[in-house]
Structures are given as C-alpha cells and as structure tokens.
Design a protein around this motif. Structure first.
Motif, PDB file in Angstrom:
ATOM      1  N   TYR A 353       0.813  -1.206   0.000  1.00 40.75           N
ATOM      2  CA  TYR A 353       0.000   0.000   0.000  1.00 40.75           C
ATOM      3  C   TYR A 353       0.848   1.258   0.000  1.00 40.75           C
ATOM      4  O   TYR A 353       0.386   2.334  -0.363  1.00 40.75           O
ATOM      5  CB  TYR A 353      -0.945   0.002   1.198  1.00 40.75           C
ATOM      6  N   ARG A 381      -9.385   1.131   7.316  1.00 37.33           N
ATOM      7  CA  ARG A 381      -8.783   0.900   6.003  1.00 37.33           C
ATOM      8  C   ARG A 381      -9.045  -0.529   5.530  1.00 37.33           C
ATOM      9  O   ARG A 381      -9.432  -0.770   4.380  1.00 37.33           O
ATOM     10  CB  ARG A 381      -7.271   1.152   6.058  1.00 37.33           C
ATOM     11  N   GLU A 385     -11.243  -1.671   2.284  1.00 43.33           N
ATOM     12  CA  GLU A 385     -10.735  -2.543   1.221  1.00 43.33           C
ATOM     13  C   GLU A 385     -11.682  -3.719   1.003  1.00 43.33           C
ATOM     14  O   GLU A 385     -11.973  -4.095  -0.141  1.00 43.33           O
ATOM     15  CB  GLU A 385      -9.339  -3.038   1.587  1.00 43.33           C
ATOM     16  N   TYR A 437      -4.855   5.961   1.675  1.00 44.09           N
ATOM     17  CA  TYR A 437      -4.322   4.630   1.390  1.00 44.09           C
ATOM     18  C   TYR A 437      -4.491   4.229  -0.076  1.00 44.09           C
ATOM     19  O   TYR A 437      -4.483   3.053  -0.413  1.00 44.09           O
ATOM     20  CB  TYR A 437      -4.955   3.610   2.329  1.00 44.09           C
ATOM     21  N   HIS A 438      -4.672   5.237  -0.926  1.00 40.43           N
ATOM     22  CA  HIS A 438      -4.667   5.034  -2.372  1.00 40.43           C
ATOM     23  C   HIS A 438      -5.723   4.016  -2.827  1.00 40.43           C
ATOM     24  O   HIS A 438      -5.478   3.207  -3.722  1.00 40.43           O
ATOM     25  CB  HIS A 438      -3.280   4.585  -2.838  1.00 40.43           C
ATOM     26  N   LEU A 439      -6.875   4.104  -2.192  1.00 39.89           N
ATOM     27  CA  LEU A 439      -7.988   3.243  -2.574  1.00 39.89           C
ATOM     28  C   LEU A 439      -9.028   3.985  -3.413  1.00 39.89           C
ATOM     29  O   LEU A 439     -10.009   3.392  -3.864  1.00 39.89           O
ATOM     30  CB  LEU A 439      -8.676   2.673  -1.326  1.00 39.89           C
TER      31      LEU A 439
END
Length: 623
Positions: A353, A381, A385, A437-439
């Motif tokens: 991540y 987080r 996900e 978290y780049h989601l």
C-alpha cells in the motif's frame, strides 16, 4: 440377502449364463451320442437309450431357447438330467462308468453358476450318493459280475469313456476360460476405471491448486507448499514478494475480458520462468501474485523485480499496445519481518500500500515503522478494502432543481456505506482514508459502474433527459486510463454521454494545465460534461476556469450558508454567476437548506440549486 448383494448376484448370473448354455449343449450332445451308440450296438438296458435321446432333446431345446427358461429352471433340469445319467451309469457300469465324469461336470457347473451354499450342498449330496451305493452294493441289491470287467476289453467302452472325458474336459475348459476372460475383462474395466478415477483426482487437484487463467499455483497451493517446507525444515531465509497489477479494472474495460485473460497468461508465463527449486510463485487473487524467493539477497530482490517489470512492459508494448501496465511490488523478509509466513505476507501487504507513487520497476521493502498507524484507522482501512472487494457501497441520489421553473432537471450521485454492523459511516470519515491509502481509484471505478447501472431505473422514474452528476476524485480524473474506461463504460451501457456530468474538485489544478486540458478535451469530444465542484475554496482562478472547456460551476456551500444575511457573500455569489455565464457555464448552488436561502438565490442569475431544502439523498427506488 441385501438389495445390493442381490443385484450383484444377478449381474454375476448374467455373466456366467453362457457357461450353463454350454453345459446344456455339451450334455445334449453327449447323451445323444450315448443314446445312438446304445441303440446301434444293441446295448439295451431297458428304456435308458430312449431316455438318453429324450434328455438330449430337452437339453438342446433349453440351450437353444434361453429366453423362455429361467436360470433356476435350467439348473434344476440340468441337475435332474445329470442325476439320471449318473444313476444309469452307477447301476449298469458301477465304478468304471461315466458317473465320475458327469459328477465332475456338475460340480463345475454348480461352482460356476450357482451360489456357494448350493454348490457345496450339491457336492455333499453326490458324496452321500456314493455312500448310498456302498450300502446298496453291501446289501447285494446291486451286483456287478465279471462282464463289467470284461467290458474294459471292449474298444467301444473305451470310445464311450473317451467321448465322455472329451465332453467333460471341454466343458471344464470352456467354463474356466470363459470365466477367466470375463474376469480379465472386468479387471481391465476396473483398471481403466481406476485410471480414469486417478486422472479425475489429478484434475480435481489441479483445479484445487492451480489458477485456471495463468496456470500458476493458487493461494491454497502456495500456503501448502510453504508450510510443507517450513515443517520439513527446508524453508530457510527468503522474501515474501507481493506483486499487484494496478488498476486492472481499467485494463479489463479497455481491452475486454478475453484479452485481459490473455494478458494474465503472459504474466503467468513470465512469472513461471522465475520458478525454481528455491522459488515458488502463485496467483493469490484477482490481480495479486505472491512469490517466495529463497536465498535471495536484497540486491537480488531489487534486480529481479526490476527485470520482471521491464520484461513485462516489453510484452505489453508488443502484444497490447493500447494499454500501459503498472505493476506494484513489495516484499518482507522471512523470518526477520515475521515469525510466520502469514505475518510476513501481511507485512508485505502493508508495504504494498506504500508502493503507489513509486516507480513500477522498484520494490518496496517492509519497514516496522509502516505499522505506526492508529489501530482504528487500520481497521477502517481494512474494512474499506473489503467493502470495495465485496461491493458494499450504496449510491444515493439528490435532486437538482431548476430555479427557473422549479422542476427536477438532474441528480447528483452520492455514496453511502454501511459497515458490517449495519451502521452508516460518514463520507467525511471514510473518504480521507480512501485517499490516504490510495484506494480512491478502485472505489471511483466501482461507483461509476454502479451509477451507470442505475440509469434505466432513473429513466423509468424521471424520463431519459435527466442529467446525472458523478463525483470524480482528482487521482481518478488524472489516471491515464480513466477517459477510455469511462467512454467505453458509457457506450456499453447505452447511456447518452450528454447526460453525464463529471464533478471534479479544484484539487486537479495542482496538475499541469496542459495535461488537464488534454483530458478535458478528450472527454468533451465524446459529449461528456464537466463540472467544477466546490468552486471558490481551492486552487481555481479566472485564468484556470477560462482555459478549460467546462460546462458547469458548482459554488461551494460556504457561500450559500449565510447568503440571506451576509451582503458580501451575496455580492460575491452574484458576481460568480455573472462570470460563469460570460464563460458559458451553468451555475449551481449547493447546500440550500432553507426557504430564506432560496429566496435570496432567486435574486441572482443562478441556474440550479440543490440541498436538503428540496430533497435529502435517497436510493433511486425511493426518489
């Protein structure tokens, strides 16, 4: 007898019935020869020559027409006829007659076609028969004279015994050979069945432990292999490497599922080339691959991951020129970064991540400092996900109202999330985590698909001319594959692109304006519309908004909150409306919550308003 045993016995009888047929034919032939021979040589022992001929006829008929007589009846008649022959031979020839051969033939018949109990019973009966004759001879009821011995000098008698022996031996040979062939046939069938079962078992194992698309071992096989090595003490030190194809959803949409699977096959073949006695690579889930690199140094790790990435990019350039492939890589060292394989995999996932934004040719090594996050944030987080993977998000819609005629002219799609406890989590809480978290891109593509899927229901309720606004994060808007994905998705769903409004925030202006212009022009070329959301709070300026082909300015709620009490805010908002119209943009006021705010808005040139005053967001079926 149980039903299964009864069925098995019936099948056995079907297999051995040819033995009984052969016995009847042989017995018919033997008695026919004997009867004719006795008649021609004037060996008249009462009616026995005639009985032999009758017996021959009956036996032949039963053998020739098997369908008209049951197996039990055949055995019974064969037994009776055989006993008559035995009695005849014992009475007139004694111990030198054909009785022994006939008894032997009947023993073979019973052992072959009858149940073990009946066969043993019949064999016992024949023994008792000899005991009976020993009593008869002992009591002189039957006496054998010298003529019986003299018959041994008769060639006819030797011929008779030879014929009897030939038939008996022939029957025995036929029965044994037939049963042997049937048994061997059954053994071959069993062998073929076992082979097929083994092949099927191997196929099932392959299905259970092999990924069908890439041909690589799957998650189950990977864990089994590493645990087996660990228990055997042969695992040693090494790295758990996690590779992920970034934004594979876009790739799948651009090239289609068939070519996307072909791409995965190429990935699998290339990864297989790295497999060895010490290395083991598997496809862990949809876009994630996991490998064990035994005995690698840190420099080996960096070098080989970079080599793989470069080779994969070359394959993509040659085979799939319409896309770019972005592979992220992370690793953790065993046992340095975890006492178990599971812990090392988890830590490699944490490092993964952190890999976004880093060169795709690099690999991120796990660092214990990466765990320095609050437990609540990590839990959220992880839950997010899982929510993305399981498609747990809901889409609500808020009406947009024309200030000219008060009709509903559009909807804005808003995301809602119920966690596993069925509690709604505020977007203010989960949106920052998605960004951190780049989601956000994975989330954004998912929501786009859900909104487009809702269009038929929206049309059924409001007609097909309502526009639909969708919030697009800066990272998603700037993603290289975003325009192609959206254009393809809109076409596939049959939605008029002029109805789709993409709401972007002013954060996109941190990117080079020329790149932004290219993206906007590509989308506008497909008749998609662009709205600048939260206008007035970020990086935007007159220079920016005049250099982009926008369609709509959506003024931030902070200008609306006190527009009815703050003349300065009212004046700024009125100026924004004027400038927006000069640039050819529609102006939208968001966050209208009271009648007083609406009344003040009507004194401006604002085109559209939305907010709780008009309607709260709701699922499409509740609008």
């Amino acid at each position: 007898m149980s039903p299964d045993r009864h069925e098995n016995w019936k099948q056995y009888q079907q297999l051995t019935e040819p033995v009984l047929q052969a016995a009847l034919f042989l017995f018919a032939t033997a008695t026919l020869v004997s009867g004719v021979y006795q008649s021609l040589n004037s060996m008249n022992h009462g009616i026995f020559p005639q009985l032999n001929l009758i017996t021959a006829g009956v036996s032949f008929l039963m053998g020739a027409f098997p369908r008209y007589t049951s197996l039990t009846l055949k055995i019974t008649i064969a037994t009776l006829l055989g006993l008559m022959s035995i009695a005849y031979s014992l009475i007139f020839s004694g111990l030198i007659g054909t009785a022994f051969l006939t008894i032997f033939a009947l023993h073979i018949l019973y052992l072959t076609v009858s149940s073990p109990g009946r066969a043993l019973g019949f064999m016992g009966f024949t023994v008792l028969l000899f005991l009976l004759f020993s009593l008869i001879v002992g009591q002189a009821y039957v006496e054998y004279g010298i003529s019986h011995l003299n018959r041994m000098n008769s060639p006819q008698q030797w011929l008779t015994r030879g014929i009897a022996l030939a038939f008996t031996s022939g029957f025995a040979a036929f029965a044994i050979i037939l049963l042997k062939r049937r048994l061997l046939g059954l053994l071959r069938v069993q062998q073929k069945t076992n082979t097929r079962l083994q092949q099927r078992e191997d196929e099932l194992k392959a299905l259970a432990y092999t990924d069908p698309v890439t041909g690589l071992p799957n998650k189950m096989a990977f864990e089994k292999e590493l645990h087996s090595r660990s228990h055997a003490g042969t695992l040693g030190e090494g790295y758990i490497i996690v590779l992920e194809i970034y934004n594979f959803r876009i790739v799948n949409s651009l090239i289609g599922p068939a070519k996307a699977d072909l791409l995965l096959e190429h990935v699998g073949r290339l990864l297989k080339s790295y497999s060895s006695e010490n290395n083991f690579i598997a496809r862990y889930n949809g876009v994630e691959f996991v490998g064990w690199a035994g005995g690698w140094s840190e420099s080996d790790l960096y070098e080989r991951v970079a080599l793989f990435s470069n080779r994969m990019k070359q394959i993509v350039r040659e085979q799939f020129p319409e896309i770019t492939l972005d592979i992220r890589a992370a690793a953790s060292a065993y046992p340095r970064d975890g006492e178990s394989i599971e812990e090392c995999y988890k830590n490699a996932g944490i490092a993964l991540y952190r890999s976004e934004g880093i060169s795709a040719a690099a690999v991120v090594l796990y660092d214990p400092a990466m765990k320095d996050y609050s437990s609540e944030e990590m839990i959220l987080r992880s839950a997010l996900e899982e929510a993305i993977e399981q498609d747990e998000f809901l889409v609500y819609y808020q009406k947009k109202i024309s200030l000219k005629d008060s009709r509903v002219i559009g909807l804005e799609a808003l995301t809602r999330w119920q966690d596993t406890a069925s509690q709604f989590v505020s977007p203010m809480q989960f949106i920052p985590i998605l960004n951190k978290y780049h989601l956000m891109n994975r989330f954004g593509y998912l929501i786009l698909e859900k909104v487009l899927k809702d269009v038929p229901e929206i049309d059924a309720r409001f007609g097909a001319d309502l526009h639909i606004a969708i919030n697009i994060s800066p990272s998603l808007f700037l993603d290289p594959g975003f325009p192609e994905f959206l254009i393809a998705a809109v076409r596939n769903k049959g939605v008029d692109p002029r109805r789709i409004i993409l709401e972007i925030t002013e954060d996109v202006f941190i990117e080079d304006i020329s790149k932004l212009r290219q993206i906007v022009e590509k989308l506008k070329a497909e008749s998609l519309r662009i709205s600048l959301d939260d206008f007035g709070t970020g990086f935007s300026s007159l220079s920016y908004i005049s250099n982009l082909q926008l369609d709509e300015l959506k003024v931030d709620k902070s200008f609306i909150d006190d527009i009815h009490t703050n003349e300065k805010k009212f004046g700024i908002f009125s100026s924004i409306c004027t400038i927006g119209h000069l640039l050819g943009y529609t102006v939208v006021a968001e966050g209208v919550e009271s009648e007083a705010q609406l009344t003040r808005l009507l004194d401006t040139d604002c085109d559209i308003a939305q907010g709780f005053y008009f309607a709260v967001p709701a699922p499409v079926i509740e609008l």
